[in-house]
Design a protein around this motif. Structure first.
Motif, short mmCIF file in Angstrom:
data_model
loop_
_atom_site.label_atom_id
_atom_site.label_comp_id
_atom_site.label_asym_id
_atom_site.label_seq_id
_atom_site.Cartn_x
_atom_site.Cartn_y
_atom_site.Cartn_z
N ASN A 105 27.08 -13.60 19.29
CA ASN A 105 25.79 -13.44 19.95
C ASN A 105 24.60 -13.85 19.08
OD1 ASN A 105 26.32 -12.21 22.64
ND2 ASN A 105 27.37 -10.69 21.41
N TRP A 106 24.69 -13.63 17.78
CA TRP A 106 23.51 -13.81 16.94
C TRP A 106 23.53 -15.07 16.08
CZ3 TRP A 106 18.86 -11.76 17.15
CH2 TRP A 106 18.68 -10.54 17.80
N LEU A 107 24.66 -15.78 15.99
CA LEU A 107 24.73 -16.92 15.08
C LEU A 107 23.62 -17.95 15.32
CD1 LEU A 107 26.15 -18.23 12.70
CD2 LEU A 107 27.74 -19.31 14.31
N PRO A 108 23.38 -18.40 16.57
CA PRO A 108 22.29 -19.37 16.76
C PRO A 108 20.93 -18.83 16.31
CG PRO A 108 23.67 -19.26 18.72
CD PRO A 108 24.09 -18.13 17.84
N GLN A 144 16.90 -18.99 9.57
CA GLN A 144 17.05 -19.62 8.26
C GLN A 144 16.36 -20.98 8.17
OE1 GLN A 144 21.49 -18.54 8.21
NE2 GLN A 144 21.07 -18.87 6.05
N GLY A 145 15.76 -21.43 9.27
CA GLY A 145 15.02 -22.69 9.23
C GLY A 145 15.72 -23.87 9.84
N PHE A 146 16.89 -23.69 10.42
CA PHE A 146 17.59 -24.80 11.06
C PHE A 146 17.00 -25.06 12.45
CE2 PHE A 146 20.66 -23.23 7.97
CZ PHE A 146 21.11 -24.41 7.38
N SER A 147 17.10 -26.29 12.91
CA SER A 147 16.58 -26.66 14.23
C SER A 147 17.55 -26.21 15.32
CB SER A 147 16.38 -28.17 14.32
OG SER A 147 17.63 -28.85 14.25
N VAL A 171 26.37 -26.06 14.66
CA VAL A 171 27.10 -25.06 13.89
C VAL A 171 27.85 -24.11 14.82
CG1 VAL A 171 26.91 -23.15 12.24
CG2 VAL A 171 25.55 -25.21 11.92
N GLN A 172 27.20 -23.74 15.92
CA GLN A 172 27.86 -22.87 16.90
C GLN A 172 29.10 -23.55 17.47
OE1 GLN A 172 27.06 -19.81 17.63
NE2 GLN A 172 27.64 -19.29 19.71
N MET A 173 29.02 -24.85 17.74
CA MET A 173 30.17 -25.58 18.26
C MET A 173 31.29 -25.64 17.21
SD MET A 173 30.09 -29.11 20.41
CE MET A 173 29.33 -30.05 19.09
N LEU A 174 30.92 -25.89 15.94
CA LEU A 174 31.92 -25.91 14.86
C LEU A 174 32.55 -24.53 14.68
CD1 LEU A 174 30.01 -28.11 12.24
CD2 LEU A 174 32.12 -28.73 13.46
N PHE A 175 31.75 -23.49 14.84
CA PHE A 175 32.26 -22.13 14.76
C PHE A 175 33.36 -21.92 15.80
CE2 PHE A 175 32.10 -17.83 16.56
CZ PHE A 175 32.27 -17.02 15.44
N ASN A 176 33.14 -22.40 17.01
CA ASN A 176 34.11 -22.21 18.08
C ASN A 176 35.34 -23.10 17.93
OD1 ASN A 176 33.02 -20.21 20.19
ND2 ASN A 176 31.24 -21.46 19.71
N SER A 207 24.29 -20.72 2.44
CA SER A 207 24.16 -22.17 2.62
C SER A 207 22.73 -22.55 3.01
CB SER A 207 25.13 -22.66 3.70
OG SER A 207 26.47 -22.43 3.31
N VAL A 208 22.27 -23.69 2.47
CA VAL A 208 20.90 -24.13 2.74
C VAL A 208 20.85 -25.47 3.48
CG1 VAL A 208 19.84 -22.86 0.86
CG2 VAL A 208 20.78 -25.12 0.42
#
Length: 405
Positions: free
Chosen positions: A235-238, A244-247, A254-259, A299-300
């Motif tokens: 629920n909170w990853l995006p 953290q400053g990501f677009s 990243v959410q797609m890679l997570f899945n 990670s940055v």
């Protein structure tokens, strides 16, 4: 020809399709969070309640879905559950107030919760003991793949968040007729129902009778803490990545890679559990999850964050799969869905706490690192308690093998 092999294949294939839809609807609110926040003017605490409303519905859904299925059949309850979450996912796209949004998410969660223990029970009872972990892992791989599809839909319809819920509602309604026609009922359940002298166990006897108290409580603890982390990430990853400053496109990637990592982790968990030492598998999976969470917090750049997100998905879903594979053999057929459903329901308490706690921690200004650090002790407890279940079953397995020899 209705052969056992054909019934097994149909069961796993249809359960995979339902799990795919379930994964889509589980992550729909997370992927549509930005649109929901803007449309309903939601602050972080209110967003926490939107996420948790669906998860709160999962709790009674999981328990009663399993309990009723042990009495009238896995297939009937699964079909009813798919209808329920299909209708209310669709209605989420058309609500106009915050209270009706919460109600729609709660009812969607109720259906999603009732589906899962029956998916697990159907797959566990469709194959032999040596292939149980693999069968459940193939089915459960649909959940993260469905989540990845939800992320893709959210990216394609970035300006129309309602489309996520429209797709998530129409597809299950279209799959229901297929389930009615093709999904076979569990043969183990039918044989058990056909026994003339089967006494109906009470819920207490089902969960704690025949020396199952320690196993049941250990499963509950493991489910609780693992689902806390899983649903916090779902629920909170995006939102954490945006903080953290990501677009938005980067957060979606990243959410797609997570899945995708989750789908591979689901398959990996079942295969390892069927082929390797269970305790070593648990240690590997939970240590990997702790390392991946540290990576997400530290990670940055988009490349290391993508790797960390992939690893987090892989290990959290592998941990979940290990729990789902270990629960069914802990209970006899007559109470299996009740036992699995109760474990999933207790786990939902953790999954309710996860998103709410994340919202509170973020609102307090602790940031992403504070959210992730707060989950670490629970994961250690989850690993230790599930190891106790494996260690407890090992002497029984050895004694049975000696008896056969």
């Amino acid at each position: 020809m209705d052969t056992p092999s054909r019934r097994t294949t149909l069961t796993i294939a249809l359960c995979f399709i339902v799990a795919l839809i379930e994964g889509f609807d589980l992550q729909a609110a997370g992927t549509a969070a930005a649109g929901l926040r803007q449309t309903f003017a939601l602050d972080p605490k209110m967003m926490g309640w939107v996420f948790s409303a669906g998860i709160i519905g999962l709790l009674p859904g999981a328990f009663f879905g399993g309990w009723i299925a042990d009495r009238i059949g896995r297939k009937k309850i699964l079909i009813g559950a798919v209808l329920l979450f299909g209708v209310f996912s669709l209605s989420t796209a058309y609500v106009s107030t915050f209270s009706s949004l919460l109600l729609a998410r709660f009812m969607t969660g109720l259906g999603l919760g009732a589906a899962l223990p029956n998916l697990i029970a159907l797959c566990a009872e469709a194959v032999g003991e040596q292939r149980r972990g693999t069968a459940i892992s193939i089915m459960y791989a649909g959940v993260p793949l469905g989540g990845a599809l939800a992320a893709v839909v959210a990216m394609l319809f970035a300006e129309h968040w309602q489309m996520t819920f429209i797709i998530g509602g129409l597809v299950p309604l279209l799959v229901v007729p297929l389930m009615v026609l093709l999904l076979p009922e569990s043969s183990a359940f039918r044989q058990q129902q056909g026994s003339v002298n089967v006494a109906r166990a009470s819920t207490g006897q089902a969960l704690f009778g025949e020396d199952r108290t320690r196993v049941t409580l250990a499963l509950w603890l493991s489910y609780f803490f693992t689902l806390t982390v899983m649903y916090m990430l779902l629920n909170w990853l995006p939102s954490l990545l945006l903080e953290q400053g990501f677009s938005k496109p980067q957060a979606g990637l990243v959410q797609m890679l997570f899945n995708i990592g989750g789908a591979l982790g689901s398959l990996l968990g079942g295969l390892l559990l069927d082929r390797c030492n269970g305790i070593k598998v648990v240690l590997f999976v939970y240590a990997g999850l702790l390392a991946a969470l540290a990576g997400v917090g530290l990670s940055v750049g988009i490349v290391p964050m993508g790797i960390a997100g992939f690893a987090a998905g892989l290990f959290v879903m592998a941990a979940q799969l290990v729990l789902y594979a270990l629960a069914p053999p802990s209970y006899p057929t007559s109470v299996r869905a009740t036992g699995v459903g109760a474990a999933v329901a207790i786990g939902r308490l953790g999954s309710v706490a996860g998103p709410l706690a994340a919202g509170q921690i973020l609102a307090a200004g602790a940031g992403t690192t504070g959210v992730l650090l707060a989950t670490s002790p629970g994961l250690v407890i989850a690993a230790l308690t599930i190891i106790s279940v494996i260690a407890r079953s090992a002497p029984l397995t050895v004694s049975m093998e000696k008896a056969k020899a």
